[in-house]
Write a protein that holds these residues in place. Structure first.
Motif, short mmCIF file in Angstrom:
data_model
loop_
_atom_site.label_atom_id
_atom_site.label_comp_id
_atom_site.label_asym_id
_atom_site.label_seq_id
_atom_site.Cartn_x
_atom_site.Cartn_y
_atom_site.Cartn_z
N UNK A 636 0.86 -1.18 0.00
CA UNK A 636 0.00 0.00 0.00
C UNK A 636 0.90 1.23 0.00
N UNK A 637 0.39 2.38 -0.43
CA UNK A 637 1.22 3.60 -0.46
C UNK A 637 1.88 3.87 0.89
N UNK A 638 3.20 3.89 0.89
CA UNK A 638 3.94 4.16 2.12
C UNK A 638 3.95 3.01 3.10
N UNK A 639 3.36 1.85 2.71
CA UNK A 639 3.29 0.71 3.62
C UNK A 639 3.69 -0.56 2.87
N UNK A 640 4.97 -0.78 2.68
CA UNK A 640 5.41 -2.00 1.96
C UNK A 640 4.97 -3.25 2.71
N UNK A 641 4.58 -4.25 1.96
CA UNK A 641 4.11 -5.51 2.53
C UNK A 641 4.66 -6.64 1.68
N UNK A 642 5.97 -6.82 1.68
CA UNK A 642 6.61 -7.72 0.71
C UNK A 642 6.19 -9.18 0.82
N UNK A 643 5.72 -9.62 1.97
CA UNK A 643 5.28 -11.01 2.12
C UNK A 643 3.78 -11.13 2.31
N UNK A 644 3.06 -10.02 2.13
CA UNK A 644 1.59 -9.99 2.21
C UNK A 644 1.04 -10.29 3.60
N UNK A 645 1.90 -10.31 4.61
CA UNK A 645 1.41 -10.66 5.95
C UNK A 645 0.47 -9.60 6.52
#
Length: 793
Positions: A636-645
C-alpha cells in the motif's frame, strides 16, 4: 370501562375477529381451489388414446401414454398444474415483459432482453425445427393450454397477487427458455469488459495478473490422467437469472467405465449447480410409451428430459465456459450517426422500435440498434455504455442469438438415442449453450462430448473487446463438428468435468481461457485415483463431499499471519489444524469464508476499484497467484508488505469483526450452518407477511463455494453474506448395469403450491444426500399406493 364502551369494544373485537376469519377462509379457498389434482380423471383434448399418470409417494409423475406426443401433451398439463407461475416468469423473462407485472424496477432487464431479441429468435427457430419436433412442442403447448382453459378461475394465487393472467402458451414460449439459459451460462462478454477496464486502470501487465489461467497440473477433461504415472495419456443478466432460477452455471459430472465399477457396467453422475429457490428449477418425470421410456429432470415450460436416462443410454451436463461471445467496438459514422463504419464503407444500423409496458407507470419506448456483428449492447447496459468512448458503440456477437436454433431437435433425438453413434447424430443439431456432456450406455461404452457453436476468428484471441470497423477480428465461421472436444472409451476408464478446462490452454482452435477455478476438478481427480471400484454409493458420497481444496491451499498463508489479538490467535490455531471440511456444525468454515471474503475485498476489489463479479465471489486462484508470484501487489502507499502478511492479518481481523457483529463474541457458539443457510425461498410469497415463513424451506447447509457439494453464491447479499444461493438442485446417479436402480433427487418438492404435500417433501432427502428411484410397472405403482390420474381424449 362503562357498559356502553365495553359493548362497543366487544363489538369491534368481534368485527376484527370476524374479518380475520373471513380473510383466512378466503385466502385458504384461493389456495385450495388452485391445488393440483393427483387422482381421478380429466379431459385432455387432442390425445390419440387414454394416458395414465401414476404419482408415486413423492408426487413424481410416471406417464404411460400411447405415443411420445400424447406424453408431451400430458406433461404440459402436469407442468402447468404444478408450476404455472414459474413458467409464466420464465417466458416473460424471455419476452422482455417482466415490467408489465413487476413494475419500473424491471424496465432495465426488459430492455436488455429486447435488445438481444430472444423471443423473436425463438419464434423464428420454431420454423427451423423438424416436423416431428414442431409437433411435439405444439402438443406440449396444447397440454398447457388445456390446463389454463379449464382452470381460469382457479389459477395459482401468485397470479392474483401480482395482477396477472396467463396468455395461451405457444411453442416459442418453450424455446425461449433455451435462449435465457444460453445467456446465463455464457459470460465471456463480461470477462472481456472487465479485462478492458483493468487494462485501462492497471496497464496490460498487472491486468494480466488478475487472470492467472490454467494452473500447473490442472485436470483437463479430454486428457484424463491418474497421477504423474499416467501423465502421457491423452447484473442485468443476474436479475433475469434470479427470476428464472438460473444464475452462473456450475456443475459436476463424471462417468466411469465397467472395468472400474463393482457392477462391470458404467456408472454416470451429474449435479448441475444453478440458483436455488422454492420451488427448484427442476421437475422429475418418467415417461413410458411404445417408443421406449425416458426419465430424469425436466424444466417446466419445456417438453424435454434435459438430464436423464432412457433404456439404453444416460447423460449428464456441465457448463463448458467456452468463448462464444465477442464485443466489437463499432465506430459511428461522423457524417451520419445513423450509420457505422465497416471495411466496405458506412452501413446503416439495423433498427426496430420496441414498447415496454410498465405496471403502474407509463410505457417506455426504445429503439434497438444492431450491426453486422450483433445488437448494440451498450445501448442496454449501463456498464458497457460507460466503456464506450464518444463516437463508439459496442455490439455483441453471440452464438446464442441464432434465429434458426435446432437445439430442441438435438434434445428430442438425445431422449431417444440408443448408442454413441445416435448420440453424436443428435449432437450435430445442438447449437447453444455450449455444454460438456458425459455419456454411458448399457453395452459398456462411455464418452464425453462438448457440443455447440464455437466461433472461428480471423485474428485475435477473443479475450477483450476489439475494433469492429476494420474487419480484422470478424468471425469466419464455426469450429467443425469433428474438432469439438470429445472422448470415446478412453483407455483410462473415466472422464469428468467440473467446469474446468476441457482442452489445453494452447489448443487450436481456441475454446477459451476463462474456465472456472479447478478446485472441484482436482477433488474429483483425487477420488478417481483413490477409489478402486466405483459404485452408486461412492458417487453419491462424492456428490455431497464437503472438503474444500481451496481452504487447504490457503492454510499456509493463514499460518504466516502475525495475530493482532487473542481472538485472531485462536482463529488462526483453529484454521491451522482444520481438515478443510465445510461441515455445517463446525466453526472453521465460517471463519475461513469470512477471512477469504475480506481478503478478496482487500486485494482485488479495493486495489482495482472495479466490480469483479465476473470472477466470482472469492477468486481464490487469483489471490494465491498474487501473493505467491506478485507479492508487491500487497503493498500500500507508504506501507510496503513484501510477504503480504499485513494484508492477510487485516483480512483475518476484518472477517472476525464481521462475525462478532453478526454472531456475538463467543466463538464457541459460531457454526457454519447458522450462516450458510440454503435459501429455498418462494420468489413471490417470500415478500408477503405470514406467507413468507409458511413458504420458506430454507435449511442449514454444509459445503461451500469450492466443494463438490457446491454452496455459497456468486454474488453474496450484504445482509446474508454467507447464505447458500447456489447448489446442485438436481442430482442424478445412473446405473447402466440396471437402469431401474438409478437415483434422482431435487432440492424441494415437485409442486410449486406451498400447501401441497409435495411442495417440501424432498428437502430432507436432498440436504442429507439421499435420493429416490423412478421405476415400476403400472401394477407395481398401484401396489405401492401410487395415485392414478387418467387423461381421456
Amino acid at each position: 370501562m362503562s357498559g356502553m364502551r365495553w359493548r362497543l369494544f366487544k363489538g369491534f373485537l368481534r368485527l376484527v375477529i370476524g374479518l380475520a376469519v373471513v380473510a383466512t377462509l378466503a385466502g385458504g379457498y384461493l389456495f385450495w381451489r388452485a391445488m393440483p389434482t393427483y387422482s381421478g380423471s380429466e379431459k385432455l383434448p387432442g390425445l390419440s388414446a387414454e394416458a395414465r399418470v401414476w404419482r408415486d409417494a413423492y408426487g413424481v409423475p410416471h406417464i404411460f401414454a400411447a405415443s411420445v406426443d400424447d406424453a408431451a401433451r400430458a406433461l404440459g398439463y402436469l407442468h402447468a398444474s404444478e408450476r404455472l407461475f414459474q413458467m409464466e416468469a420464465q417466458r416473460r423473462g424471455g419476452q422482455g415483459r417482466l415490467a408489465e407485472i413487476l413494475g419500473p424496477d424491471r424496465v432495465a432487464g426488459d430492455k436488455f432482453v429486447r435488445t438481444l431479441g430472444f423471443y423473436r429468435e425463438a419464434e423464428s427457430s420454431f420454423s427451423a425445427l423438424s416436423p416431428a419436433a414442431q409437433k411435439r412442442f405444439q402438443a406440449y403447448a396444447d397440454g398447457v393450454n388445456a390446463f389454463i382453459d379449464s382452470h381460469k378461475d382457479a389459477l395459482p394465487p401468485e397470479f392474483l397477487l401480482i395482477g396477472d393472467h396467463p396468455e395461451p402458451w405457444k411453442p416459442a414460449d418453450s424455446l425461449v427458455f433455451g435462449k435465457l439459459l444460453s445467456l446465463e451460462l455464457s459470460n465471456n462478454y463480461e470477462f472481456e469488459a472487465l479485462r478492458a477496464r483493468l487494462r485501462q486502470k492497471l496497464g496490460p501487465e498487472q491486468a494480466a495478473w488478475m487472470f492467472p489461467g490454467m494452473q500447473p497440473g490442472a485436470p483437463i477433461t479430454t486428457e484424463p490422467t491418474l497421477g504423474v504415472t499416467h501423465a502421457s495419456v491423452k447484473s442485468l443478466k443476474d436479475q433475469i437469472g434470479a427470476l428464472i432460477g438460473v444464475t452462473h452455471g456450475a456443475s459436476n459430472e463424471w462417468v466411469v467405465a465397467g472395468p472400474r465399477t463393482v457392477t462391470g457396467k458404467p456408472i454416470l453422475a451429474n449435479d448441475p449447480h444453478l440458483g436455488i429457490g422454492a420451488p427448484i428449477l427442476w421437475y422429475l418425470v418418467r415417461i413410458v410409451t411404445p417408443e421406449g421410456s425416458v426419465k430424469g429432470a425436466t424444466v417446466p415450460g419445456t417438453p424435454l428430459v434435459l438430464l436423464g436416462q432412457n433404456e439404453s443410454i444416460a447423460w449428464g451436463f456441465t457448463t463448458a465456459d467456452t468463448d462464444v461471445q465477442d464485443l466489437f467496438i463499432e465506430t459511428i459514422d461522423p457524417a451520419e450517426r445513423s450509420r457505422y463504419l465497416t471495411p466496405d464503407g458506412p452501413e446503416p444500423f439495423e433498427t426496430r422500435a420496441e414498447t415496454i409496458r410498465v405496471k403502474d407507470s407509463a410505457d417506455v419506448n426504445i429503439t434497438v440498434r444492431a450491426t453486422r456483428h450483433g445488437p448494440i449492447l451498450s445501448d442496454a447496459s449501463e456498464d458497457l455504455g460507460s466503456l464506450a468512448e464518444p463516437g463508439k458503440a459496442i455490439a455483441l456477437a453471440f452464438t446464442g442469438l441464432g434465429d434458426h436454433d435446432t437445439t430442441a431437435d438435438a434434445f428430442l433425438r438425445l431422449n431417444g438415442a440408443r448408442n454413441w453413434s445416435e448420440f453424436l447424430d443428435a449432437m450435430r443439431l445442438y447449437q447453444t449453450p455450449t455444454q460438456n456432456i458425459v455419456y454411458a450406455d448399457v453395452t459398456g461404452d462411455i464418452g464425453f462430448f462438448s457440443p455447440g457453436l464455437v466461433p472461428l476468428r480471423k485474428s485475435g484471441d477473443g479475450l477483450a473487446p476489439v475494433d469492429g470497423a476494420s474487419g480484422d477480428f470478424d468471425w469466419t465461421g464455426m469450429v467443425p463438428f469433428e474438432q469439438l472436444p470429445q472422448l470415446h472409451n478412453p483407455e483410462i476408464g473415466f472422464a469428468f468435468n467440473a467446469n474446468n478446462a476441457n482442452v489445453p490452454s494452447d489448443h487450436q482452435p481456441t475454446f477459451g481461457q476463462d474456465w472456472e477455478e479447478d478446485f472441484r476438478a482436482r477433488r474429483i481427480q483425487q477420488f478417481m485415483e483413490r477409489i478402486e471400484k466405483h459404485s452408486l454409493d461412492t458417487s453419491a458420497a462424492m456428490q455431497v463431499d464437503h472438503l474444500s481444496l481451496a481452504a487447504k491451499a490457503l492454510q499456509p498463508f493463514v499460518a504466516a499471519i502475525a495475530p493482532s489479538d487473542e481472538r485472531a490467535r485462536q482463529a488462526q490455531a483453529l484454521l491451522a489444524s482444520w481438515d478443510g471440511v465445510m461441515d455445517k456444525d463446525r466453526v472453521e468454515p465460517l471463519i475461513f469464508t469470512a477471512f477469504l471474503s475480506s481478503l478478496h475485498r482487500i486485494l482485488i476489489e479495493e486495489k482495482t476499484g472495479q466490480n469483479m463479479e465476473a470472477m466470482g465471489p472469492f477468486a481464490a486462484t487469483t489471490l494465491i497467484s498474487l501473493m505467491r508470484d506478485h507479492p508487491s501487489w500487497c503493498d500500500a502507499p507508504g506501507k510496503p508488505d513484501p510477504d503480504c502478511r499485513k494484508a492477510l492479518g487485516r483480512a483475518l481481523d476484518e472477517g472476525l469483526a464481521l462475525l462478532v457483529k453478526r454472531d456475538g463474541g463467543d466463538m464457541s457458539q459460531w457454526h457454519w450452518g447458522s450462516e450458510h443457510v440454503a435459501l429455498l425461498q418462494h420468489k413471490v410469497f417470500s415478500h408477503v407477511p405470514l406467507l413468507d415463513w409458511m413458504s420458506d424451506l430454507s435449511t442449514p447447509s454444509s459445503g461451500g463455494f469450492y466443494t463438490l457439494d457446491r454452496g455459497g453464491g456468486w454474488e453474496p447479499s450484504p445482509d446474508r453474506p454467507f447464505a447458500r444461493t447456489e447448489g446442485g438442485g438436481f442430482r442424478g446417479l445412473y446405473d447402466l448395469a440396471d437402469p431401474e436402480k438409478s437415483r434422482f433427487i431435487i432440492a424441494t418438492g415437485e409442486s410449486g403450491h406451498i400447501f401441497s404435500r409435495h411442495y417440501r417433501d424432498l428437502v430432507p432427502l436432498w440436504i442429507d444426500g439421499k435420493s429416490i428411484t423412478l421405476t415400476g410397472s403400472e401394477d407395481d405403482l398401484k401396489k405401492a399406493g401410487a395415485a392414478l390420474l387418467t387423461f381421456s381424449p
